[in-house]
Design a protein around this motif. Structure first.
Motif: not given
Length: 203
Positions: A93-119
């Protein structure tokens, strides 16, 4: 169990259905056959794709917010139940939730403002600056919140599962500890450690 599984399935399905409140079709224009090339068509298509990604992010955050609550309910209400052990014994169950979280991270990283967040994230780990101020800046970005909130929920559940498993092994009632793990995280772990010492069942 059937109700819970059907609910989790419904939340999973939400990740692939666009939000009806924000239809993405309005952002997509198909050029007519033989019509001259129009760069605006492709720009608007990009907007539609961005909205679709944001809808999936929101659905993922909803899933990772509500799905863990069913799992906490099993561990707190019926910690010794065979159903609870069957569901929460494996780490699936925790691995399944983690996969959903990974999808969120990947999609969020492709959105506008991702570089600003890293800085800004770099500022958080700069000892010459205020860490609290840096985090406040980061929370101005919805997609940072979209990553951070499931991040916290999943790690709390991971620790809660570890407490629950250890409690079963030691024969310790973990209901109070797990409740605090779910609501405020680390204090729940401290309560469990104190419970182990008070009951004389080890550290």
């Amino acid at each position: 169990l059937a109700i819970i599984l059907s609910t989790l399935t419904a939340y999973t399905a939400m990740a692939f259905v666009p939000n009806p409140i924000r239809p993405i079709s309005k952002g997509v224009i198909k050029p007519r056959v033989g019509a001259p090339f129009n760069n605006k068509d492709f720009i608007r298509k990009g907007v539609g794709m961005s909205l679709a990604g944001q809808d999936i992010i929101e659905a993922g955050v909803s899933f990772d917010t509500f799905a863990p609550q069913f799992l906490w309910l099993f561990m707190i209400v019926a910690p010794e139940s065979s159903v609870t052990k069957k569901i929460m014994g494996p780490i699936v169950p925790i691995l399944a939730l983690s996969l959903v979280h990974l999808g969120i991270v990947v999609l969020a990283a492709s959105q506008k403002g991702a570089v600003d967040q890293i800085l800004i994230f770099g500022e958080v780990f700069d000892p010459s600056l205020s860490q609290l101020t840096g985090m406040q800046k980061l929370f101005q970005f919805p997609n940072f919140v979209a990553e951070e909130w499931p991040h916290v929920l999943i790690w709390d559940l991971f620790v809660g599962r570890a407490v629950w498993l250890d409690g079963i092994r030691r024969g310790i009632d973990t209901r109070l500890s797990l409740s605090f793990c779910n609501f405020i995280g680390p204090p729940g772990l401290l309560i469990y450690a104190a419970t182990c010492l008070i009951t004389g069942k080890g550290w």
